[in-house]
Design a protein around this motif. Structure first.
Motif, PDB file in Angstrom:
ATOM      1  N   LYS A 173       0.530  -0.916   0.057  1.00 49.67           N
ATOM      2  CA  LYS A 173       0.069   0.287   0.001  1.00 49.67           C
ATOM      3  C   LYS A 173       1.312   1.768   0.176  1.00 49.67           C
ATOM      4  CE  LYS A 173      -4.710  -1.365   0.796  1.00 49.67           C
ATOM      5  NZ  LYS A 173      -4.536  -2.994   0.709  1.00 49.67           N
ATOM      6  N   LEU A 174       2.000   1.332   0.376  1.00 51.09           N
ATOM      7  CA  LEU A 174       3.475   2.300  -0.204  1.00 51.09           C
ATOM      8  C   LEU A 174       3.934   2.777  -0.928  1.00 51.09           C
ATOM      9  CD1 LEU A 174       2.591   1.974   3.712  1.00 51.09           C
ATOM     10  CD2 LEU A 174       4.284   2.789   3.502  1.00 51.09           C
ATOM     11  N   GLY A 175       3.171   1.437  -2.144  1.00 47.25           N
ATOM     12  CA  GLY A 175       3.715   1.549  -3.717  1.00 47.25           C
ATOM     13  C   GLY A 175       5.157   0.605  -2.677  1.00 47.25           C
ATOM     14  N   ARG A 176       5.926   0.323  -4.476  1.00 45.16           N
ATOM     15  CA  ARG A 176       6.913  -0.332  -4.512  1.00 45.16           C
ATOM     16  C   ARG A 176       8.040  -0.797  -3.623  1.00 45.16           C
ATOM     17  NH1 ARG A 176       6.124  -2.094 -10.748  1.00 45.16           N
ATOM     18  NH2 ARG A 176       7.615  -4.121 -10.104  1.00 45.16           N
ATOM     19  N   ILE A 177       8.333  -1.202  -2.791  1.00 40.46           N
ATOM     20  CA  ILE A 177       9.441  -0.945  -1.854  1.00 40.46           C
ATOM     21  C   ILE A 177      10.626  -1.632  -2.015  1.00 40.46           C
ATOM     22  CG2 ILE A 177      10.146  -0.606   0.360  1.00 40.46           C
ATOM     23  CD1 ILE A 177       7.456   1.364   0.690  1.00 40.46           C
ATOM     24  N   THR A 178      11.669  -1.278  -2.006  1.00 38.15           N
ATOM     25  CA  THR A 178      12.403  -2.828  -1.696  1.00 38.15           C
ATOM     26  C   THR A 178      13.485  -2.127  -0.848  1.00 38.15           C
ATOM     27  OG1 THR A 178      13.008  -3.224  -3.717  1.00 38.15           O
ATOM     28  CG2 THR A 178      14.986  -4.077  -2.644  1.00 38.15           C
ATOM     29  N   MET A 179      13.342  -3.541   0.567  1.00 36.90           N
ATOM     30  CA  MET A 179      14.001  -2.919   1.720  1.00 36.90           C
ATOM     31  C   MET A 179      15.506  -3.340   2.103  1.00 36.90           C
ATOM     32  SD  MET A 179      11.421  -2.076   3.737  1.00 36.90           S
ATOM     33  CE  MET A 179      11.815  -2.480   5.634  1.00 36.90           C
ATOM     34  N   GLU A 180      15.710  -3.513   0.532  1.00 34.00           N
ATOM     35  CA  GLU A 180      17.653  -3.949   0.973  1.00 34.00           C
ATOM     36  C   GLU A 180      18.046  -3.596  -0.112  1.00 34.00           C
ATOM     37  OE1 GLU A 180      18.944  -7.758   2.635  1.00 34.00           O
ATOM     38  OE2 GLU A 180      18.466  -8.098   1.362  1.00 34.00           O
ATOM     39  N   LEU A 181      19.006  -2.710  -0.186  1.00 32.67           N
ATOM     40  CA  LEU A 181      20.334  -2.441  -1.608  1.00 32.67           C
ATOM     41  C   LEU A 181      20.992  -2.948  -1.938  1.00 32.67           C
ATOM     42  CD1 LEU A 181      18.534   1.707  -1.304  1.00 32.67           C
ATOM     43  CD2 LEU A 181      17.853  -0.505  -2.980  1.00 32.67           C
ATOM     44  N   PRO A 182      21.979  -3.530  -2.810  1.00 36.89           N
ATOM     45  CA  PRO A 182      23.284  -3.786  -3.256  1.00 36.89           C
ATOM     46  C   PRO A 182      23.976  -2.991  -2.357  1.00 36.89           C
ATOM     47  CG  PRO A 182      22.016  -4.018  -4.501  1.00 36.89           C
ATOM     48  CD  PRO A 182      21.166  -3.501  -4.098  1.00 36.89           C
ATOM     49  N   GLU A 183      24.344  -1.796  -2.564  1.00 33.41           N
ATOM     50  CA  GLU A 183      25.290  -0.262  -2.119  1.00 33.41           C
ATOM     51  C   GLU A 183      25.440  -0.830  -0.336  1.00 33.41           C
ATOM     52  OE1 GLU A 183      23.133   2.577  -3.223  1.00 33.41           O
ATOM     53  OE2 GLU A 183      22.075   3.493  -1.299  1.00 33.41           O
ATOM     54  N   GLU A 184      24.062  -1.316   0.253  1.00 37.19           N
ATOM     55  CA  GLU A 184      24.386  -1.008   2.381  1.00 37.19           C
ATOM     56  C   GLU A 184      23.903  -2.529   2.038  1.00 37.19           C
ATOM     57  OE1 GLU A 184      20.850  -1.754   4.151  1.00 37.19           O
ATOM     58  OE2 GLU A 184      20.187  -1.807   1.901  1.00 37.19           O
ATOM     59  N   ALA A 185      23.998  -3.194   0.848  1.00 35.52           N
ATOM     60  CA  ALA A 185      24.389  -5.070   1.332  1.00 35.52           C
ATOM     61  C   ALA A 185      25.432  -5.539   2.901  1.00 35.52           C
ATOM     62  CB  ALA A 185      24.279  -6.036   0.571  1.00 35.52           C
TER      63      ALA A 185
END
Ligand code: G4P
Length: 293
Positions: free
Chosen positions: A277-289
């Motif tokens: 409901k908040l839109g399409r959200i990724t909770m983890e990015l390669p840069e901060e993996a």
């Protein structure tokens, strides 16, 4: 499905997958597109032991498309082809077959050279609980496959499901465990709903999610919850909790006396985040993996 993982379970799950590996040409590793590394088994390379592999980023309908592109590049840099799919609404079967053929091109060519007719590719779907294994198996089978034995340690006879003429799928997936020793990984799994049991405190998970959202998706919070003032500094814990309180006030999550019921507010935040409901959200990015493959 609730699984309590113990070292004995892990050993057994691993042995079961290794037994199945002998039967297949290709492993289909299912990850959650919103948390590709946190939804990944820490020992996957060792377990699959150089078996040709296809990585599927499932639930891509809920993930940020830009972030998904970054993840595809991340896996490509490590020699793995990652394909975003939506096992519920999408129709990924043709794509999976086409990519599997590429992954097995050497084997297929060798069979052709020997004058053999390449037989159907045999595949096993592997992944952690709730990543969408059963949904994908049913989608590829074109019907509902009974979910028996979908638990570590429970065995039953192997059945092959025909996927068109070119692929056969083992009817029970390989169930893997996530890297739960890592607190952040646990938080990400809980925030996305991969961990359903409330092992982690609801308010802690919502706080973790809110902090991340303020940093990476501030507009999603503004638009969904009508919160206009967001803290610049997400290390200011009180300011983050104040945003959660404001959401609670706006949504009527109150206890008698008009105070905010933070648990209710946390539930609202997490339920809406998980449902997209908040839109399409990724909770983890390669840069901060924090976890490396
Ligand atoms: P598993 O076998 O790996 O344990 O996972 P399963 O297929 O049971 O899927 C877990 C939940 O994830 C299911 O929701 C399923 O509908 C959902 N799901 C699977 N693939 C996708 C996808 O590509 N996109 C979206 N949006 N959802 C997907 P559920 O049973 O309703 O549980 P929940 O919604 O309460 O978590």
């Amino acid at each position: 499905m609730t699984i309590q993982w113990f070292p004995g379970h892990m050993t057994r799950a691993r042995r079961q997958i290794q037994d199945k590996l002998k039967l297949i040409d290709l492993a289909i590793e299912l990850l959650d597109a919103r948390i590709p590394l946190s939804s990944r088994n820490p020992m996957i390379d060792e377990i699959l032991n150089n078996k040709p592999r296809l990585v599927l980023l499932n639930k891509s309908d809920l993930a940020d498309p830009e972030a998904t592109k970054q993840w595809i590049a991340y896996f490509a840099n490590r020699g793995l082809e990652a394909v975003p799919i939506d096992a519920v609404q999408g129709n990924p079967t043709r794509d999976i077959i086409a990519r599997s053929k590429v992954a097995l091109a050497h084997k297929i060519e060798a069979q052709l050279r020997k004058g053999m007719n390449p037989r159907a590719m045999r595949a096993l779907i592997v992944g952690i609980p709730n990543v969408g294994k059963s949904t994908l198996i049913n989608k590829m089978a074109g019907r509902k496959i009974a979910a028996t034995g979908d638990r570590p340690g429970v065995t039953k006879g192997q059945q092959w499901i025909k996927v068109g003429t070119e692929m056969e799928l083992l009817d029970t997936p390989g169930i893997l465990w996530p890297k739960f020793e890592d607190q952040t990984v646990g938080m990400r799994l809980a925030a996305t709903g991969a961990i359903k049991e409330e092992i982690l405190h609801l308010e802690d998970v919502a706080f973790f999610a809110m902090k991340y959202l303020i940093e990476y998706y501030p507009n999603a919070i503004r638009e969904r919850f009508g919160v206009s003032e967001l803290p610049e500094d997400t290390t200011d814990n009180e300011a983050v909790v104040e945003v959660m309180n404001e959401i609670g006030r706006k949504r009527g999550a109150l206890v008698s006396g008009g105070r905010v019921d933070l648990e209710k507010a946390s539930l609202v935040i997490l339920r809406e985040l998980r449902a997209g409901k908040l839109g399409r959200i990724t909770m983890e990015l390669p840069e901060e993996a924090s976890v490396e493959v």
